[in-house]
Design a protein around this motif. Structure first.
Motif, mmCIF file in Angstrom:
data_model
loop_
_atom_site.group_PDB
_atom_site.id
_atom_site.type_symbol
_atom_site.label_atom_id
_atom_site.label_comp_id
_atom_site.label_asym_id
_atom_site.label_seq_id
_atom_site.Cartn_x
_atom_site.Cartn_y
_atom_site.Cartn_z
ATOM 1 N N GLN A 15 0.829 -1.209 0.000
ATOM 2 C CA GLN A 15 0.000 0.000 0.000
ATOM 3 C C GLN A 15 0.865 1.261 0.000
ATOM 4 O OE1 GLN A 15 -2.647 -0.621 3.396
ATOM 5 N NE2 GLN A 15 -3.077 -2.685 2.630
ATOM 6 N N PHE A 16 2.038 1.187 0.616
ATOM 7 C CA PHE A 16 2.998 2.287 0.551
ATOM 8 C C PHE A 16 3.680 2.334 -0.809
ATOM 9 C CE2 PHE A 16 2.487 2.679 5.053
ATOM 10 C CZ PHE A 16 3.004 3.913 5.407
ATOM 11 N N LEU A 17 3.910 1.199 -1.393
ATOM 12 C CA LEU A 17 4.683 1.114 -2.623
ATOM 13 C C LEU A 17 3.950 1.707 -3.820
ATOM 14 C CD1 LEU A 17 7.499 -0.226 -2.958
ATOM 15 C CD2 LEU A 17 6.330 -2.214 -3.918
ATOM 16 N N ARG A 18 2.660 1.491 -3.918
ATOM 17 C CA ARG A 18 1.907 1.835 -5.137
ATOM 18 C C ARG A 18 1.239 3.203 -5.013
ATOM 19 N NH1 ARG A 18 -0.246 -3.291 -8.079
ATOM 20 N NH2 ARG A 18 1.030 -4.972 -7.227
ATOM 21 N N ASP A 19 1.285 3.965 -6.110
ATOM 22 C CA ASP A 19 0.729 5.317 -6.055
ATOM 23 C C ASP A 19 -0.799 5.342 -6.041
ATOM 24 O OD1 ASP A 19 0.090 4.815 -8.751
ATOM 25 O OD2 ASP A 19 1.681 6.106 -9.529
ATOM 26 N N GLY A 20 -1.438 4.214 -6.354
ATOM 27 C CA GLY A 20 -2.889 4.168 -6.268
ATOM 28 C C GLY A 20 -3.417 4.171 -4.848
ATOM 29 N N SER A 21 -2.562 3.832 -3.875
ATOM 30 C CA SER A 21 -2.979 3.805 -2.468
ATOM 31 C C SER A 21 -2.119 4.707 -1.596
ATOM 32 C CB SER A 21 -2.925 2.375 -1.918
ATOM 33 O OG SER A 21 -1.672 1.778 -2.195
ATOM 34 N N ASN A 22 -1.012 5.207 -2.127
ATOM 35 C CA ASN A 22 -0.127 6.077 -1.364
ATOM 36 C C ASN A 22 -0.305 7.514 -1.869
ATOM 37 O OD1 ASN A 22 1.958 7.526 -0.182
ATOM 38 N ND2 ASN A 22 3.467 5.888 -0.420
ATOM 39 N N HIS A 23 -1.057 8.299 -1.099
ATOM 40 C CA HIS A 23 -1.329 9.690 -1.454
ATOM 41 C C HIS A 23 -0.676 10.645 -0.448
ATOM 42 C CE1 HIS A 23 -5.272 7.608 -2.818
ATOM 43 N NE2 HIS A 23 -4.334 7.460 -3.728
ATOM 44 N N ARG A 24 0.322 10.161 0.271
ATOM 45 C CA ARG A 24 0.976 10.970 1.283
ATOM 46 C C ARG A 24 1.712 12.155 0.640
ATOM 47 N NH1 ARG A 24 1.614 7.455 5.925
ATOM 48 N NH2 ARG A 24 3.328 8.727 6.731
ATOM 49 N N ARG A 25 2.130 13.084 1.474
ATOM 50 C CA ARG A 25 2.908 14.230 1.002
ATOM 51 C C ARG A 25 4.119 14.399 1.909
ATOM 52 N NH1 ARG A 25 0.306 17.387 -2.728
ATOM 53 N NH2 ARG A 25 -1.919 16.969 -3.038
ATOM 54 N N VAL A 65 -5.467 -2.199 -4.922
ATOM 55 C CA VAL A 65 -4.230 -1.411 -4.926
ATOM 56 C C VAL A 65 -3.610 -1.489 -6.317
ATOM 57 C CG1 VAL A 65 -1.929 -1.195 -3.936
ATOM 58 C CG2 VAL A 65 -3.839 -1.840 -2.478
ATOM 59 N N ASP A 66 -3.283 -0.332 -6.891
ATOM 60 C CA ASP A 66 -2.764 -0.283 -8.254
ATOM 61 C C ASP A 66 -1.631 0.731 -8.331
ATOM 62 O OD1 ASP A 66 -2.521 -0.893 -10.914
ATOM 63 O OD2 ASP A 66 -4.527 -0.252 -11.488
ATOM 64 N N ASP A 67 -0.934 0.736 -9.478
ATOM 65 C CA ASP A 67 0.116 1.710 -9.700
ATOM 66 C C ASP A 67 0.085 2.152 -11.153
ATOM 67 O OD1 ASP A 67 2.627 2.912 -8.269
ATOM 68 O OD2 ASP A 67 3.270 2.412 -10.306
ATOM 69 N N SER A 68 0.437 3.414 -11.370
ATOM 70 C CA SER A 68 0.374 3.965 -12.723
ATOM 71 C C SER A 68 1.526 3.495 -13.602
ATOM 72 C CB SER A 68 0.373 5.496 -12.648
ATOM 73 O OG SER A 68 1.563 5.967 -12.027
ATOM 74 N N ASP A 69 2.615 3.035 -13.007
ATOM 75 C CA ASP A 69 3.788 2.611 -13.781
ATOM 76 C C ASP A 69 4.479 1.455 -13.068
ATOM 77 O OD1 ASP A 69 5.990 2.338 -15.397
ATOM 78 O OD2 ASP A 69 6.796 4.348 -15.035
ATOM 79 N N PRO A 70 3.870 0.253 -13.084
ATOM 80 C CA PRO A 70 4.437 -0.868 -12.332
ATOM 81 C C PRO A 70 5.825 -1.284 -12.805
ATOM 82 C CG PRO A 70 2.598 -1.591 -13.700
ATOM 83 C CD PRO A 70 2.596 -0.099 -13.725
ATOM 84 N N GLU A 71 6.124 -1.145 -14.082
ATOM 85 C CA GLU A 71 7.453 -1.528 -14.579
ATOM 86 C C GLU A 71 8.548 -0.721 -13.876
ATOM 87 O OE1 GLU A 71 10.402 -3.317 -17.177
ATOM 88 O OE2 GLU A 71 8.250 -3.757 -17.209
ATOM 89 N N THR A 72 8.410 0.590 -13.887
ATOM 90 C CA THR A 72 9.417 1.443 -13.249
ATOM 91 C C THR A 72 9.482 1.184 -11.752
ATOM 92 O OG1 THR A 72 9.134 3.162 -14.912
ATOM 93 C CG2 THR A 72 10.088 3.834 -12.820
#
Length: 339
Positions: free
Chosen positions: A162-172, A215-222
């Motif tokens: 959840q920390f790793l992926r930008d779909g669930s990590n919206h922290r600043r 939980v998802d991410d916009s660029d899983p490869e990178t």
């Protein structure tokens, strides 16, 4: 043998003799990764799941590790925090925690039936050292319990994921935004575990796929190539990847495989997992895509799975209805093949 949740511990999350029998039956796997094992009360959210935060739980695990070793196998403990997938029922009504204020889709399995997931609160910066310490202590307890090593669970939509992926990590803050920041918690947890038990006894599990448990991410490869490179700098025992084909256990994977890119940057032993059958597994070893293959569901109904592969024997079909039930049925009562 890949990690397989089975739900046969007690309500106090202590191991039972039945669980020792189950694992010993499957010791021919060579290396067993335990079912997901809770590191703390805060991170637990599955009925009858095993844990590693008390001396009583350590004593329970000792019978499992002794049984596996007595049967000629080895076993790692998979260290687990579910994050936002913890229902408040498991934590005396407390709010679940995650990277950010989010709510998981679907429902949680509780002792009182299925319930909707609750909205999670974001972990504060000052809480993270305590979280990392929970992983460190669980790793020490695992070695004290006789495990040969530990695997940090950073897959399938659980807390570190959840920390790793930008779909669930919206922290600043320094744990969010660019990839290097989102990898930070994984790096700090793994470094703490390595410091406690040694790199040669530490592994990590990643799931470089599309959306999983919301939980998802916009660029899983990178993202996952960078995470693997970070893990590679630590000299881990191995890195395990759960990368399902288009129709996997947790739904479809709609992204191109990331494992080839990870193979280029992670020079240690690489283990692939998810839906492999013997021919495809052998092909992955032969062409250098992996150093080992972890089999999961097939081991539920085939305690002698390696023997069946070696002798080209048919596999027994498992009874899904018994996967997470208590008692011996569908757990230790599957027969071995003749020979």
């Amino acid at each position: 043998m890949g990690p397989l949740t089975r739900g046969r511990a007690t309500r106090d999350h202590v191991l039972t003799p039945l669980m020792a029998e189950y694992h010993a039956q499957r010791a021919s796997a060579g290396l067993i990764i335990s079912e997901s094992t809770g590191i703390s009360r805060q991170g637990l959210g599955m009925p009858f799941a095993p844990c590693l935060w008390s001396e009583e739980q350590v004593e329970g695990w000792k019978q499992v590790t002794a049984a596996v070793h007595g049967a000629g196998g080895r076993i790692f403990s998979q260290l687990w925090h579910r994050g936002r997938l913890v229902n408040p029922d498991f934590v005396v009504g407390a709010q679940p925690v995650s990277a950010s204020v989010t709510t998981a889709p679907d429902h949680a399995h509780t002792y009182n039936g299925e319930k909707p997931y609750a909205q999670a609160r974001a972990l504060r910066i000052d809480e993270l050292p305590g979280l990392i310490q929970d992983y460190r202590l669980a790793a020490r307890y695992a070695i004290d319990a006789g495990f040969d090593g530990v695997q940090v669970h950073d897959a399938n939509g659980y807390l570190i994921n959840q920390f790793l992926r930008d779909g669930s990590n919206h922290r600043r803050n320094e744990y969010s935004g660019r990839v290097g920041n989102r990898i930070r918690l994984l790096r700090e947890v793994t470094e703490a575990v390595v410091a406690e038990v040694g790199a040669g006894r530490t592994a990590v599990r990643l799931s470089p796929n599309g959306a999983i448990q919301g939980v998802d991410d916009s660029d899983p490869e990178t993202l996952f190539v960078a995470a693997a490179a970070c893990m590679g700098s630590m000299g881990l025992a191995f890195l395990a990847l759960r990368e399902p084909e288009p129709h996997g256990t947790f739904g479809t994977s709609n992204v191109a495989p990331v494992a080839p890119g990870i193979r280029k940057v992670f020079t240690g032993p690489l283990v692939l997992n998810s839906g492999y059958e013997a021919p495809r597994a052998q092909a992955a070893l032969d062409d250098g895509r992996a150093d080992a293959i972890a089999f999961g569901r097939a081991f539920r109904a085939n305690p002698d799975h390696p023997h069946r592969i070696q002798d080209h024997l048919a596999l027994t079909e498992g009874n899904v209805a018994t996967w997470y039930k208590q008692g011996p049925k569908g757990y230790v009562d599957y027969a071995r093949a003749p020979g």
